[in-house]
Every structure is written in C-alpha cells, then in structure tokens.
Design a protein around this motif. Structure first.
Motif, PDB file in Angstrom:
ATOM      1  N   ASN B 171      48.523  25.788  70.396  1.00 32.84           N
ATOM      2  CA  ASN B 171      47.587  26.585  69.602  1.00 32.84           C
ATOM      3  C   ASN B 171      47.301  25.974  68.235  1.00 32.84           C
ATOM      4  OD1 ASN B 171      50.298  27.141  68.926  1.00 32.84           O
ATOM      5  ND2 ASN B 171      49.734  29.041  67.923  1.00 32.84           N
ATOM      6  N   ARG B 172      48.200  25.126  67.748  1.00 33.61           N
ATOM      7  CA  ARG B 172      48.031  24.624  66.393  1.00 33.61           C
ATOM      8  C   ARG B 172      47.315  23.276  66.340  1.00 33.61           C
ATOM      9  NH1 ARG B 172      50.580  27.171  62.262  1.00 33.61           N
ATOM     10  NH2 ARG B 172      48.939  26.124  61.130  1.00 33.61           N
ATOM     11  N   ALA B 173      46.165  23.221  66.997  1.00 31.16           N
ATOM     12  CA  ALA B 173      45.374  21.991  66.981  1.00 31.16           C
ATOM     13  C   ALA B 173      44.912  21.668  65.566  1.00 31.16           C
ATOM     14  CB  ALA B 173      44.167  22.143  67.909  1.00 31.16           C
ATOM     15  N   ASP B 174      44.879  22.697  64.709  1.00 31.92           N
ATOM     16  CA  ASP B 174      44.451  22.464  63.325  1.00 31.92           C
ATOM     17  C   ASP B 174      45.394  21.493  62.615  1.00 31.92           C
ATOM     18  OD1 ASP B 174      46.290  24.774  63.552  1.00 31.92           O
ATOM     19  OD2 ASP B 174      46.218  24.715  61.365  1.00 31.92           O
ATOM     20  N   CYS B 175      46.606  21.385  63.112  1.00 31.09           N
ATOM     21  CA  CYS B 175      47.568  20.486  62.461  1.00 31.09           C
ATOM     22  C   CYS B 175      47.581  19.096  63.064  1.00 31.09           C
ATOM     23  CB  CYS B 175      48.949  21.108  62.487  1.00 31.09           C
ATOM     24  SG  CYS B 175      49.062  22.461  61.303  1.00 31.09           S
TER      25      CYS B 175
END
Lengths: 344, 808
Positions: B171-175
């Motif tokens: 879920n943390r593709a933003d990182c």
C-alpha cells in the motif's frame, strides 16, 4: 506338688530361652503344655489333693501355665521376626538394574503449542473453529478483500487445483465462513488453527505446508486497544511475563489499520543481537481492525460492528520459543527431534 | 527501497538523529526498516592525490612508479592499475590508513623500490563491485578535476553514508521515492520538508516541431508527455549523483541514463530517454501491440508481444514496452545528441500483465504496478530537463508535447475526534488530531471536532475512514494506545465435543506409547492411491491433483495418511531409529470427480504405523517385537476407552499381508483396518515387519456417546470356570468366543481367551483354545448347579456347532 510345679516352670523357661528354632519351640510347647505334656500330667495329680490345697495349687498351676505360654509366645514372635529378617535378606536385589520399560508417546511440538494457544484464548472467551483445507477462491481471497487481479493473489504463491479451488494459503477464510454463519448479527469471537499451504520450495525457513492460527473478534464497540490488550495477554502467556510487545504499521487487505506485533527479544533483552537482527524486537504476528469491506461482504453493518483479527504461525513461534533452526524438522518427524518436546 | 540518508538530508533535516534512532522511529510509525547498511566501513587517511608523474617501474613491466601530491606531502607510490596516468586526481590511502577489511597501509618496498601508500579503486574503498561504474571497474577511481588535492575522500565518495533498507508494504507505493520518504520522515519527526526547486530554461525552438504524440488507449495511458532536449553531451554524471545512485543500489552509466534514474528515485516517476535520431519518424503513437509483433528490448532480447501489451511506437513499429523497458534500437548511446524524454502515466494493471508475460521487472514497472502519483508526472519530466541542462549541456525545447486525460482530483475523507477515539480506545484531543494532520501535510476543513481531510494524490492508498484512522493512529503512536480487554458479550469459550474428543483420542494414543507425527497432506502419484481404508464408501475415489505442483513428491492430496507415515518410519529407520511407533490425526480428501467442480470431502482419520521392538527388556528376558497383537491391543484399548464395541474380521487388502490384516467395525459399520503392511511394500523403504492401523474418525465422532453411564458395581460374587475346546485349526478364536457369549448369556459376563495351543499331543489339523468364563447374577449369589447347567450347555452347543471336543 507346688515345688514340682515350680521346678517344671524353671525347666520350661530355661529350655524356651535356649531354643533358637521355631520347630523346637513347638516341641517344647507340646512337651509341657500338650495333652501328654508334663504340666498336664502334674495337674492330673490335683484330684488327690485336699479341698484346702486344691485352690492354692490350682493358682500356682495357672501361674505356671501362663508364664510358660507367655514365654513361648514371646519367643515365637522373636524367632518369627528373625526368620523373616533372614528371608528378606535373601530376597535382596540389585536396585540399579533397569526397570521394565514403558512405551512413552507424546504430542507433536506444534500440537502442544497450538493446544496451549487454544486454551489461552478459550480462557479469554474465544471459541475454536475449523474449516476446510481445500478452499474456494472466493473464501480464500475475495471475501477477504482480495479481488481478482489483486497483486497478493499471485498464482505463483498458491496451489490451485482448478480456477475456483485451491489449497488455502491462510486460515483467514474460516473468518469469512464463520461471519457468514453468524449472518451479520451475532458477535464473533473465535480462533482457527489449521494447516495451510503455499507454493514454496522447502528449505530451512520455508515449507509448502505449515500451520496458522487465525483469530477474529467482532462485536459492537471493539476498539484497537482491545486488540493490543488481547495480544499482550497472549504474548506474556506464551513467551513470558517479562516480554514487552509493540505494534507497528503494516498492510493486509482484510484489515485497516493493519499492524505487525513484535515481542522484545529474550536473547539480548532488547539490546539487539543476531536473532532479532539487532533491532531488539522479534516479529510474531500480523493483526488489525477488520476492514469494513470484509464486514460488509459477510453481512455485518460496519457502522454498527467493528472487530479485530490476527494471524500467527505456530511453526515460527515454536522455532523462536525453542530455538529450532529448520522448519522441515516439524514435518520429517525424526523421533529424536519429536521426543525433545514431549515434556513441553 | 534503499534510502541513502545523505541523499534524504537534501529534503528533510535528520542531522539531530542517529540512523539507528531514525530507523526505529520509522519502523514504529510507518514502514519497517529491515536493516541499516553503511556504504563502507570508516576509511581514514584516504585523501585526494594528484598524480604528478607516472613512469614505468624500473624492475617490473606491469607496475607504475608515481609521484603523488596529497596536499601536505608528496608520496612515491607504486601502482599496478592499468589506467593510472599523469595528471589524474585519485584516491590515495596514505601510510597508516586502514581500508575496509582491516587492510592496513604501510610503507613497503616493491621490487626494490619504496612505495608509500596506495592509489585506490572504488572496490578497495568498500563499494560493492556490482555498483562500480563499468568504466572504472578494472582500475583505480579517477576524480573529476574540481576536487581539491588533500581533500578527505570519505564525503566525496559518500563513504560516510548510511543506507536504510525499507521493507515496503504494497500500500505504501508513495514511499518508492525519496520525496515520498521525505514526507513520511517529516511527519514522523515533525520536521519541515524542502522540495527541489524545479525551473527549466528552454530555448525558443518548440518540441511540437520535432514530435507529435497520439495515444490510442487513454484508459491505459491517461498521460503522455514528450520533452525534446538537443545538443546533449553524453558523459559521466556528476560525482554526487553517481554516489547517490550507488547508494540506492543502481550502477551509474552515463549522465542521461543516470538522470532518468535519479529522477525516478527522487520523484518515484519512471522516465525514459529515447535517442531522437533513431526514432525514424516524428511521431509517438501509444497503442496496444499487435498479436505477434516483436520488439528487441534494451537487454538485447527479442520479445514476442500480444494485444495485452501496451507499446510506444514511432507510428510504425514498437520502440518501447510501455512502463517496462525501452527498445534497443532507440537506446541512448555515446553518439546521442538529441533525446526525446518520456514522462508518462501507465495503468498499473496493464503494466503488471506485461511484466508477467515477459518476465521483465524493472524499477519503472514496479512503480507503475503499485501506482504512481498523478500530480508528479510532469514535474518529474521537468526536473529531468533541468538536470540535463545542468549536467549534459542539453538545450530544452519549449513546450513539451502532451496528451493529458489524467484525473488529479483529490479525494476527501470525513473524520471526527469522537469516532477516532471510539475505534482506537484512546482519548486523543481535537488539537492533537489537527497537529497530526499538519505533520502529515494533509489539507483539511475543520468544524469543531469534525474534519474533512483532503488526501494528497501521492497517497493513493487512502480513501476511507479506516485509512485515515490508521494515519492518525500511527502518527499518534501505537505505543500510546492503552491495553484494554473487550467489554462485549462475555460468552464462555470452550472446545466443541468434536474438538474435545480429538484431544482425548490423541492423549490415549500417547499414553499407549505412540508419538504424534505431522506429515505432508500432499504426496506423490504412487502413494496417492496406496493403503486406502476399505471403510471409505465412495466407489470411484480419485486423489485430487494440483494444477501446478512444485515437485513430483507433493502433487496429490492424500487419500490415506499411511504412505507418508510409513515414509516417516523409513526416514527414522535410515537414521538408526529402528523402533518407532507414530500416529497422526489428520484429514484425507475424498472426491469421485476427475476434475473438481466442488470441494472434496475432508474426512478426519487416525492412522498409526509401528515397527521394530515394542518392549526391549533383555536382562529379564522380556523382549517383544511389534506384532499384530501389539497394534490390535492399542486399537482395542482405544475403542474400549471410547466405549465403542469394535469387532475385527479378516480382510485381504492390496499392499497388506494377506494373512495378517483385519477390517474393523463398530456396530457392524466398517470403521477402518489394521494389519501388517505387505513385506514387499516396506522392503522398498528398507523397513522390516511394519504394522499399521487406520480409523475413520468421522464415524467415531458419530458413534461416540458423550455422557458416561453410571451403573451399580456388582454386589454378588462371581464364579470362574475354565474350558478348553479342541477345534479344527481353521476355526477362529473370535467366532468361538462370540458363540460362548451368546450361549452363556445372560449369566456369562465375560469370556477371556487364556491359551491357544497347536502341536504335540493334539491331532494333526487341530488346535486347542482355552477360555476363562466369568459367571455372575446381578441379584443373587449363584449356586454351583446353576453354573454347571450353563457350562454344560455351552460345551454341548459349541461342540455341535464346531465339531469340537473338550480337552481334558
């Protein structure tokens, strides 16, 4: 006659005290007290005595008889005790020789751990549910918010049988089944232990078959702090009162928020060592608050009901708890390995 | 994702915290940091040196004798590297320096000439071979000219960097970008964030004059931007950029490639540079590939394409696999002067399909698959143009050419202080929530304790209340959640009857001397059809086969536990454990369908396998090998424990000893079998005499009565009579016993066999079986003549039925 009786008494007492033999003692008894014994024959002469003499001599005679009888009894006891002592001495054995062996069985270490965890959660009011190992794609994935095309549903990780049927990759489908069974009305408080399967090559840390315990609690007003409290109870009971837990963010499609639970490393006491990869913490399980989609799909109103779920691997926990370094040990069943945990 | 802290420092202030503390904080509030790596162990006394002269060593062909100025002194150093030249600035380890691997540099004499130090390669300074740029891989590292003589090389080569390894959840593709990480770290540390200032200087010439862009499938490619940069000078990228790439685990190549990689890592936006002159057209058309169309990708492999693959074409043929990899024919080379820079948004699912079909996975495809920030596509392209201008002397043409149907609308999520606290079990104040939202840099409208939160496009993972609940909780800190126990309905937990009975059966097995084993449910073709119990009612059962097994050994679901249990016995036997008794309680999988249309029935079974000695007590001459009766004793004991009347009947089963096998029934219902495994079957496994049993637990569960029955203990004495019949050797003891019980009922309470004899003193073909009979009347003391009458009746009727006679 009185003198005669007294001398008889002395003679009898003398020979009783001298005898060292039960058989001889019996002979002495007969020779003095028997029907043809000396005392008896002396007493036979009583009839010739005067009326006045009779009670006096009678009294003497009784005294003599009882004194002889007593002496014989005493001697008898003495000799019997000696005889038994002798017999027991002869019966002495070598107590260091081995005993007749008893076949000793025992539970598999995973079963022991699973039963321990079951009992712990039963104590907190959970029930134990079971479910099929061959699952439908729907219950294994879709009902858990893993729609088709979801990256976590990689064919590579799952043993499919047909497009619709597979070997369950986790015990989570039992969640979905139980929630449906309760029709979105009753609170759910369950754990589900069982075998699960992943498309892995077997090595020291991977096994295509392993075990999992899934937990689910759904009710009105379930809080995340409840999850923390329940997991803390679990960790302290299974790993020891001195262990701390921490939750940290993670991701699972069927929970939101999702967390992973670590326990403080026993080996280094949290300072950091090779076992905890220098972090001081060891990852134990995944958990979270049940995703509203999962609730809704099972017929629960996610505005009214909330809940938490967690999933853990008894294999991994046993490995950590007992310092087992190869997961395959659980399934090759080397009896020397199995025996080590029978008293666990 | 590997995060260089030196790089991260450009966006967020982390100077006041150690790498370890930072890793711990990030792990607790956001993303698990899997480890901390230091680029190199501390190398002290390594400085920039200037090679003043470089001559051949007088006594060795392959060595060079260099005079090197290291600022405070001049050193004579012998260097074996083929690429050392006069005039280079190089890394010099002075005498006294310690290099990675605890390699101490001392003054030495090489072939009679003194050498006071060492000129170093990147590898010698601790940089992993695979990240070393190819042009310096075989020799010493040469600095660009602008470094100072005598300068410490540690910061110059970023050797003092610490790298955090982020274990990102999907879920943390933003990182997957340094800027994304910076937002995360800024939120956790409550720090400001400094984004790069992107300004591009363009020339008047317009990109439209060079290229047109057409997108056929806007669903799969909602944004395509093409920048044209000309007069490019392809050369090594600046040292700092190379350092960062190495730290991030990417090998530097040249300035153009390095810049696209740098921006990919910085913004999380994949970019691709085409050699414009190799395009052979002036247009870009994005479309689905045609069936069987081919493309040779950058790795020189020819890829066969299908309509599932989105491709970038020059209007005629594919020049790149969209979002995955460029084509070899348009690759940027040393000769490239004009590039077309692609900054595009491709649909993640489509990219995943291509990745799966081709097996190609790249830094670019990973980001597309997980979802990129739609607001950053164009700015990332501009950032690359800025760097190409600065570090490749590129001239950026005005106006990029775009096809744009990208949705950059921000989602909103409603939260209230009350609901947050209700779900978390906390007492977070409204002010704290405000502060948390500010740390996260989420814009919001607030009305008392009600917030409408505007979710930035970089956080594609947040769309519902629960997502925001997680954001608030993690920044508030899970450590700060209280420990509570559920306050809901307090039903008592308990095992079900079935679960209880399972445990009882296991305990019985263990007290009988068997160890529990757990074997694999998946077995091989041969074993999948072996030793199947005759109590299974389905006629045409067939083992369930996996569609894609991992190995031949584990491809069918078991129809019997026994084959794998025997394998376990063989495993132990091969390791010198020759006396083994194991049991397993587990499911078998029953179906009659060749191709499953529904789940197979999972039936619980109890199976056991025993071999070797059962009792070994030699000094009192009491040794007992496992035999049929040892195993039967255990099984009989189990049924007695369960209070189920089990009967045994001789049975012939394949792979079982024809004379030592019995089926088991309870109330005339077949429930399993017991016996010796056929010697030929176990011989292959190197096992000797081996016995097994297999019991249908489902039938045990249904026959089992939960409540114990309380009966009065007999008040009147019993009378025992013995009796020995001489019968034909084919008569089985069990039949005779059943007859005695039947005839003797109700006075005969128990019949026990105490002797079986055949041989001397008996006629050929005859055997004697002796029984002990216990008589009792429930309400009175039996008289001798009552017993005698029954005894005679038994003798008469048995003799008549079996043609037997009494042994006197």
């Amino acid at each position: 006659m009185k003198e005669q009786l007294e001398s008889l008494q002395n003679e009898a007492l003398d020979s009783i005290s001298k005898t060292q033999d039960l058989k001889k003692l019996q002979e002495i008894k007969v020779s003095f007290l028997g029907k043809k014994g000396s005392l008896t024959s002396v007493l036979r002469g009583m009839g010739k005595l005067s009326k006045e003499e009779r009670p006096i001599v009678g009294e003497v005679a009784n005294r003599v008889r009882s004194s002889i009888t007593a002496a014989i009894e005493q001697k008898n006891e003495e000799l019997e005790a000696k005889a038994i002592e002798k017999q027991l001495e002869d019966e002495a054995i070598d107590v260091t020789l081995p005993g007749r062996p008893v076949q000793v069985g025992g539970k598999h270490v995973l079963t022991k751990l699973i039963e321990e965890i079951e009992d712990l959660f039963i104590g907190m009011g959970f029930e134990v549910q079971e479910g099929p190992e061959v699952e439908t794609d729907f219950f294994n994935f879709e009902a858990l918010n893993l729609p088709p095309n979801h990256p976590a549903r990689d064919m590579q990780d799952t043993f499919y049988i047909t497009n619709e049927l597979l070997l369950r990759t986790h015990t989570s489908p039992v969640q979905a089944r139980t929630m449906r069974e309760y029709k979105g009305k009753k609170p759910v408080k369950m754990i589900c232990p069982g075998k699960v399967y992943r498309r892995d090559n077997d090595d020291a840390t991977h096994s295509h078959q392993f075990t999992q315990i899934e937990g689910l609690y759904i009710d009105r007003n379930v809080r995340m702090s409840d999850l923390k409290g329940v997991l803390n109870n679990f960790a302290k009971k299974i790993f020891g009162q001195d262990r701390e837990i921490r939750l940290r963010p993670s991701f699972f499609p069927f929970t939101e928020p999702s967390v992973e639970m670590d326990i403080s490393c026993k080996i280094c006491g949290g300072k950091g060592c090779s076992v905890c990869k220098k972090s001081g913490w060891i990852e134990i399980l995944g958990a979270g608050m049940v995703h509203p989609k999962v609730l809704e799909m099972a017929g629960y109103d996610s505005k009214e009901f909330s809940g938490f779920a967690f999933g853990m691997g008894p294999d991994r926990i046993a490995m950590l708890k007992y310092g087992i370094d190869d997961i395959r040990q659980f399934y090759v069943n080397d009896t020397r390995f199995l025996k080590q945990y029978h008293n666990a | 994702m590997l995060v260089s802290l030196n790089w991260l420092k450009n966006y967020v202030d982390i100077d006041s915290i150690t790498p370890e503390e930072l890793a711990e904080k990030i792990t607790k509030s956001g993303i698990e940091v899997d480890g901390i790596e230091y680029i190199a162990e501390k190398s002290k006394n390594v400085v920039v040196g200037y090679v003043e002269t470089c001559e051949k060593h007088p006594n060795a062909d392959k060595l060079n004798l260099c005079q090197v100025d290291v600022g405070d002194q001049k050193l004579q150093i012998i260097c074996g590297a083929p690429n050392v030249r006069q005039g280079q600035k190089v890394a010099v380890a002075k005498p006294g320096a310690i290099l990675p691997g605890n390699f101490k540099i001392k003054k030495v004499k090489l072939r009679g000439v003194e050498s006071n130090g060492m000129i170093c390669s990147l590898q010698e300074l601790g940089i992993e071979e695979k990240f070393v740029p190819k042009d310096t891989a075989d020799g010493i590292f040469v600095f660009p000219n602008d470094v100072e003589i005598g300068e410490d090389v540690e910061p110059l080569l970023n050797l003092n960097d610490a790298i955090l390894e982020f274990d990102l959840t999907p879920n943390r593709a933003d990182c997957l970008s340094m800027i994304g990480i910076a937002y995360e770290v800024a939120a956790i540390l409550d720090q400001d964030i400094h984004l790069p200032e992107v300004k591009i200087k363009t020339i008047t010439e317009k990109a439209q004059n060079y290229v047109s862009v057409e997108v056929e499938d806007k669903e799969l490619n909602p944004y395509y931007g093409a920048f044209i940069i000309k007069d490019i000078e392809v050369k090594p990228s600046p040292l700092w950029m190379r350092n960062y790439l190495i730290a991030a685990g990417i090998r530097p190549i040249n300035n153009v490639v390095d810049i696209t990689n740098f921006v990919l890592l910085e913004y999380g936006q994949p970019l691709h540079a085409f050699d414009y002159d190799q395009l052979q057209s002036e247009k870009i058309v994005v479309r689905r590939a045609k069936e069987n169309e081919t493309l040779i990708t950058l790795d020189e492999k020819e890829r066969m394409l299908t309509t599932d693959n989105l491709v970038i074409t020059n209007g005629k043929e594919p020049i790149a696999l969209a979002g995955v990899m460029g084509g070899a024919n348009t690759e940027v080379s040393e000769q490239t002067t004009t590039i077309l820079l692609e900054a595009a948004y491709f649909d993640g699912f489509s990219v995943r399909k291509t990745v799966k079909a081709t097996g190609l996975r790249s830094e670019a495809s990973t980001r597309y698959e997980k979802g990129i920030d739609p607001s950053r596509v164009k700015i990332a392209g501009e950032r690359a143009c800025q760097l190409l201008y600065e570090y490749a002397n590129g001239k950026v043409l005005a106006n990029s050419v775009e096809v744009d149907s990208l949705d950059c609308t921000k989602k909103t999520v409603e939260i209230t202080t009350n609901e947050i606290n209700k779900r978390l079990g906390t007492e977070i104040s409204t002010e704290e929530i405000v502060s948390i939202l500010e740390k996260l840099r989420f814009a919001f409208d607030q009305e008392k304790d009600h917030f409408t939160v505007e979710i930035p496009t970089r956080r594609g993972d947040i769309s519902i209340f629960e997502d925001m609940l997680e954001e608030v909780a993690r920044i508030y800190g899970y450590d700060n959640l209280p420990y509570t126990l559920p306050i809901g309905a307090a039903d008592a937990g308990a095992l079900t009857q079935r679960q209880n009975l399972k445990r009882k059966v296991k305990n019985f097995m263990e007290s009988s001397g068997l160890m529990e084993g757990i074997t694999y449910s998946l077995t091989d073709l041969n074993n999948s059809k072996k030793l199947i119990s005759p109590d299974i009612e389905e006629e045409n059962i067939t083992p369930v086969k996996l569609a894609m097994p991992m190995s031949e050994d584990h491809q069918f679901l078991r129809l019997s536990i026994l084959p794998e249990l025997l394998r376990t016995l063989a495993y132990n036997n091969a390791r010198g454990q020759r006396n083994t008794g194991l049991y397993e309680l587990g499911s078998i999988f029953i179906t009659e369908e060749e191709i499953l249309t529904k789940q197979p029935e999972e039936k619980l079974r109890l199976a056991g396998a025993l071999t070797g000695e059962w009792i070994s007590h030699p000094w009192q001459q009491e040794n007992k090998k496992v035999d049929f009766y040892v195993v039967k004793g255990i099984v009989e004991g189990l049924f007695e424990f369960l209070k189920l009347p089990a009967t045994f009947k001789k049975e012939k089963l394949s792979d079982m000893h024809p004379g030592r096998c019995a089926s088991i029934a309870v109330n005339n219902e077949p429930i399993g079998f017991i016996g010796q495994v056929h010697p030929m079957f176990v011989k292959k496994m190197d096992l000797k005499e081996t016995y097994v049993f297999d019991i249908n637990m489902e039938k045990v569960f249904s026959a089992y009565k939960k409540e114990p029955e309380t009966k009065p203990i007999p008040k009147f004495p019993s009378i025992t009579r013995d009796i020995a019949f001489i019968v034909d050797e084919n008569v089985v003891a069990g039949d005779l016993k059943a007859s005695i019980e039947e005839i003797g009922a109700p006075l005969v309470k128990k019949v026990r066999i105490f002797d079986v004899y055949q041989g001397k003193n008996l006629p050929e073909g005859k055997k004697s079986i002796a029984y002990s009979l216990v008589y009792r009347h429930p309400e009175k003391t039996l008289k001798d003549d009552e017993v005698e009458e029954s005894y005679q009746q038994i003798i008469d009727e048995v003799n008549k039925k079996y043609d037997s006679y009494i042994r006197s």
